[in-house]
Write an enzyme that holds these catalytic residues in place. Structure first.
Site, mmCIF file in Angstrom:
data_model
loop_
_atom_site.group_PDB
_atom_site.id
_atom_site.type_symbol
_atom_site.label_atom_id
_atom_site.label_comp_id
_atom_site.label_asym_id
_atom_site.label_seq_id
_atom_site.Cartn_x
_atom_site.Cartn_y
_atom_site.Cartn_z
ATOM 1 N N HIS A 249 0.838 -1.209 0.000
ATOM 2 C CA HIS A 249 0.000 0.000 0.000
ATOM 3 C C HIS A 249 0.863 1.246 0.000
ATOM 4 O O HIS A 249 2.024 1.235 0.415
ATOM 5 C CB HIS A 249 -0.948 0.017 1.213
ATOM 6 C CG HIS A 249 -0.283 0.355 2.511
ATOM 7 N ND1 HIS A 249 -0.025 1.656 2.897
ATOM 8 C CD2 HIS A 249 0.182 -0.433 3.523
ATOM 9 C CE1 HIS A 249 0.563 1.649 4.094
ATOM 10 N NE2 HIS A 249 0.707 0.398 4.491
ATOM 11 N N CYS A 250 0.298 2.322 -0.484
ATOM 12 C CA CYS A 250 0.846 3.660 -0.292
ATOM 13 C C CYS A 250 -0.268 4.453 0.386
ATOM 14 O O CYS A 250 -0.773 4.018 1.422
ATOM 15 C CB CYS A 250 1.335 4.270 -1.603
ATOM 16 S SG CYS A 250 0.219 4.077 -3.017
ATOM 17 N N SER A 251 -0.700 5.558 -0.164
ATOM 18 C CA SER A 251 -1.845 6.261 0.399
ATOM 19 C C SER A 251 -3.123 5.863 -0.341
ATOM 20 O O SER A 251 -4.055 5.320 0.243
ATOM 21 C CB SER A 251 -1.644 7.777 0.338
ATOM 22 O OG SER A 251 -2.726 8.451 0.957
ATOM 23 N N THR A 257 2.183 2.070 -5.285
ATOM 24 C CA THR A 257 1.875 0.640 -5.149
ATOM 25 C C THR A 257 1.900 -0.055 -6.506
ATOM 26 O O THR A 257 2.511 -1.120 -6.666
ATOM 27 C CB THR A 257 0.502 0.465 -4.481
ATOM 28 O OG1 THR A 257 0.556 1.018 -3.156
ATOM 29 C CG2 THR A 257 0.103 -0.994 -4.400
#
Length: 320
Positions: A249-251, A257
């Site tokens: 995940h990222c944001s 990602t």
């Protein structure tokens, strides 16, 4: 892909192509072509009124066909009594939701190697750990900073040893923090108090990748990808049951990602078949994780990282 013809490069053709003076302009045009390819699918669960608050961004949708489905636990409450100061109760109640903004994504010739998801919100962190537990994931990759305001990603694990967070039936304890050269690796213990079972989770945190930028050194991401795959391979050999997908995940869970998964797929294709086709790889990922690799800069970084990896391998072969 059916209806779309992209050139598949062998190693020598790839180098020849990337050495051309106008190559980066070609990459921007190729990215635009990939972005323009229509993908059919529905996002009905993303749009359900009861799920809207679970989505970090209203304009980052989640495909129905590849979404991760959670089981329903009911809304049971758990009494943790008086905690000792090292156990932080985020919530005592289980989530009854079966929805999470997360998608299965294939590796190269490996079904569902990844679960790509948005950065957990405080209100969805229990769902996140339920997903990790139910799908037997043992490796998590975080490509974003966390923030106290929960605008980017909630701090769903404690960055201090021996502390715990409780999310309903799930308790996450930080066992060990290892500072690597460019990322932080944390050993966590995930316990399901309803069944009194626990297992170890390996968390890789690379917070230096900005939302609309790229790492200055491709070696950092290549090293991270290598260490993540190495850890998963180790766990396949030693775990009682086969580890589930790598959670990335990222944001928003689509840009950094998607770029991470693209590079991993491309490197796997090179190792197994000595060929690479980045537009095809990105398109496949976008069919599973909506809007992945949406920036031309992210797409260009995929090329840079693959080229860097090939040069590094050639140097190892001939000079070491």
């Amino acid at each position: 892909m059916p209806g779309y013809c992209f050139e598949i490069f062998n190693v020598f053709d790839f180098f020849d192509k990337t050495n051309k003076a106008n190559f980066w302009e070609f990459v921007r045009l190729e990215h635009a072509q990939v972005m323009d390819i229509p993908i059919s699918g529905t996002v009905n669960h993303f749009l359900k009124p009861e799920n809207l608050r679970k989505n970090r961004y209203h304009d980052v949708t989640c495909w129905d066909n590849s979404r991760v489905v959670l089981s329903s636990h009911g809304s049971k409450m758990y009494d943790y009594g008086d905690s000792d100061g090292k156990k932080i109760i985020v919530t005592s109640q289980d989530s009854d939701s079966t929805y999470i903004h997360a998608s299965f994504v294939n590796g190269f010739k490996e079904a569902n190697k990844f679960i790509c998801c948005q950065g957990p919100k405080e209100s969805t962190s229990g769902d996140f750990w339920k997903m990790v537990s139910e799908h037997n994931s043992s490796v998590i990759v975080s490509l974003t900073e966390t923030d106290d305001e929960d605008q980017v990603c909630y701090e769903y694990w404690v960055k201090e040893e021996d502390y715990e967070l409780a999310f309903g039936r799930y308790v996450v304890k930080t066992l060990e923090i290892i500072e690597e050269s460019s990322f932080t690796r944390t050993r966590l213990r995930l316990t399901d108090v309803s069944s009194d079972t626990s297992r170890e989770i390996h968390h890789f945190w690379y917070p230096h990748w900005s939302d609309y930028g790229n790492p200055t050194n491709p070696a950092e991401i290549l090293n991270l990808i290598s260490k993540v795959n190495q850890k998963r391979k180790e766990m396949k050999k030693t775990a009682d049951s086969q580890p589930g997908p790598i959670v990335v995940h990222c944001s928003a869970g689509i840009g950094r990602t998607g770029t991470f998964c693209t590079i991993d797929n491309a490197l796997s294709q090179l190792r197994k078949e000595q060929t690479v086709c980045l537009p095809q790889t990105v398109l496949k990922i976008r069919k599973q994780r909506h809007s992945s690799v949406f920036l031309p800069e992210q797409y260009a970084f995929c090329y840079k990282a693959v080229r860097y990896a090939l040069i590094r391998e050639i140097k190892k072969k001939f000079f070491y």
